[in-house]
Design an enzyme around this catalytic site. Structure first.
Site: not given
Ligand code: BEZ
Length: 211
Positions: A44-46, A49
């Site tokens: 999810v973080c990928t 960002l």
């Protein structure tokens, strides 16, 4: 202690993927978005960002500098950026703070121990040019953020800072806005030359005044 609306955003120094920053000095006269994510090399973080990198021109247009944070180290951030660029078809164009000692995370209350004591949650802080906190939002690790919503709120914040208006539910750029209750009926014509609609004594609208 929690960072609340109207507080001066706590200042700090930190290592980032783009070098050392002193936060207030780095912000200069810009607005800022400081957002945390739980961990590098997570799905999810990928996507988050990557999404923020693609919105760089929109943040620039609004005079907003963006900085991300996780409690991973600098080498991890640098290696992960390659993956973000590759998989999200973009180029990470903002700094990511390396906060392995949880210094900034604790300063901004980004660790919510009943969710996880090892990671930061998905916190967002919008900071005005006066260094005051204008917005805080907290999302759980399992839900990626909608950064168009962050831009929408910044539009509202920057508009309402300059005019005696507020924005209604789901408002977007170009739509009518609400005249604040502090403005007397008899002053509306002079303050809002584009006209107004009086739906109720407390609910008066006008075309967006800064367009
Ligand atoms: C993610 O970014 O996918 C993620 C990170 C930490 C916990 C759960 C999901």
């Amino acid at each position: 202690m929690a960072v609340r609306l109207g507080d001066i955003a706590p200042d700090f120094q930190a290592e980032t993927s783009e070098g050392k920053i002193k936060f207030h000095e780095w912000l200069g006269s810009s607005w800022g978005v400081l957002f945390s994510h739980p961990a590098d090399f997570t799905p999810v973080c990928t996507t988050e960002l990557g999404a923020v990198a693609k919105l760089r021109a929109e943040f620039d247009k609004r005079n907003v500098k963006v900085v991300a944070l996780s409690v991973d180290g600098l080498e991890s951030h640098k290696n992960w950026i390659s993956d973000i660029n590759e998989t999200q078809h973009t180029h990470v164009n903002f700094p990511i703070i390396a906060d392995p000692a949880f210094e900034v995370a604790n300063l901004y209350d980004m660790v919510h121990p009943n969710a996880s004591d090892k990671f930061t949650v998905r916190s967002v802080f919008v900071i005005g040019a006066d260094k005051k906190v204008k917005l805080t939002i907290t999302y759980p690790a399992s839900t990626g953020r909608n950064f168009d919503e962050i831009l929408r709120v910044i539009d509202s914040l920057q508009l309402t800072a300059g005019y005696s208006v507020a924005t209604p539910a789901n408002w977007k750029q170009g739509e009518d806005v609400i005249i604040t209750m502090a403005v007397k009926d008899e002053d509306i014509a002079a303050k809002f030359p584009k006209g107004s609609t009086r739906i109720k004594p407390y609910l008066r609208t006008t075309p967006q005044p800064n367009l």
